[in-house]
Design a protein around this motif. Sequence first.
Motif, mmCIF file in Angstrom:
data_model
loop_
_atom_site.group_PDB
_atom_site.id
_atom_site.type_symbol
_atom_site.label_atom_id
_atom_site.label_comp_id
_atom_site.label_asym_id
_atom_site.label_seq_id
_atom_site.Cartn_x
_atom_site.Cartn_y
_atom_site.Cartn_z
ATOM 1 N N HIS A 20 0.834 -1.213 0.000
ATOM 2 C CA HIS A 20 0.000 0.000 0.000
ATOM 3 C C HIS A 20 0.868 1.263 0.000
ATOM 4 C CE1 HIS A 20 -3.652 -2.315 1.847
ATOM 5 N NE2 HIS A 20 -3.393 -2.636 0.610
ATOM 6 N N ALA A 23 2.449 1.682 -3.543
ATOM 7 C CA ALA A 23 1.534 1.269 -4.608
ATOM 8 C C ALA A 23 1.894 1.903 -5.951
ATOM 9 C CB ALA A 23 0.101 1.622 -4.225
ATOM 10 N N THR A 28 0.985 -2.405 -11.202
ATOM 11 C CA THR A 28 -0.021 -3.470 -11.281
ATOM 12 C C THR A 28 0.176 -4.532 -10.215
ATOM 13 O OG1 THR A 28 1.326 -4.648 -12.926
ATOM 14 C CG2 THR A 28 -0.374 -3.142 -13.753
ATOM 15 N N THR A 31 -2.213 -4.002 -7.360
ATOM 16 C CA THR A 31 -3.629 -4.292 -7.613
ATOM 17 C C THR A 31 -3.837 -5.704 -8.149
ATOM 18 O OG1 THR A 31 -3.425 -3.330 -9.825
ATOM 19 C CG2 THR A 31 -4.163 -1.872 -8.037
ATOM 20 N N SER A 35 -2.216 -9.676 -4.490
ATOM 21 C CA SER A 35 -2.289 -8.637 -3.472
ATOM 22 C C SER A 35 -3.655 -8.625 -2.801
ATOM 23 C CB SER A 35 -2.004 -7.269 -4.097
ATOM 24 O OG SER A 35 -2.083 -6.247 -3.132
ATOM 25 N N LEU A 36 -4.716 -8.750 -3.609
ATOM 26 C CA LEU A 36 -6.066 -8.814 -3.053
ATOM 27 C C LEU A 36 -6.232 -10.050 -2.185
ATOM 28 C CD1 LEU A 36 -8.983 -7.826 -2.858
ATOM 29 C CD2 LEU A 36 -9.461 -9.037 -5.000
#
Length: 232
Positions: A20, A23, A28, A31, A35-36
């Motif tokens: 974060h 970022a 990319t 995101t 990462s999620l």
Amino acid sequence: MNQYQQRHIDALRRVEYLIHDRAELLGTIATSRASLRLSTAIVRVEELGRVQGSADRYLAGQRSRELAATIDLKVQHMRPISTFAKACLNGAPDFAALTLSTREVVGPHLVRAARTMASAALPHADALTDGGFPPDTIAQLRAAADQLEAALLARANTKVARAAATHGIQQILNSAAEAVSILHALVTRQFAKDPTFFAVWNAARRIHAKPGAVRAASEAVAPPHLSISEAA
């Protein structure tokens, strides 16, 4: 959580913070699905950690209630009947059940013994009442046995819930470790020639060998101006 799990989640939080915080640099990667997946795993582990912590607190209270119910059943109900039976009911058909020693009997065995004593005492209800016991002595004995059984069941159920949370935490940590491995592959490809950032990344994802005080994520990640030796 055990110590290793705590150190593992600390490392995951450091990685999440670094992603974060950088970022824009990561592009990319920040995101990506990995990462999620990491962020989702951290949220879920924290939820299960709260379940686990609540279970630990409940277990302490439930153990106290179990001990209190055990003492009540033995001292207030079973021992007085046993003492009376030894004095006044010698030779009764169920004399052994009426005079059972409770010294080494605990848990479900004590519940069963109390119910056996209640059944054995039922034919002698009038003798108990004539001897000065309350008319509902046998009913009280059964109620005390039910109370102990309920305490035992509640504690057993809490143990199951805690074990499920502990197992769930480990499964999610395994999934999160896979996500970090994927992220590491992406970071390696993009930043292998950037030794400063790569050192910070490796420091963030490292699971420390020894437990220590839990640090905030912002404190756990080396700031960008540090040298490689300082960051590592």
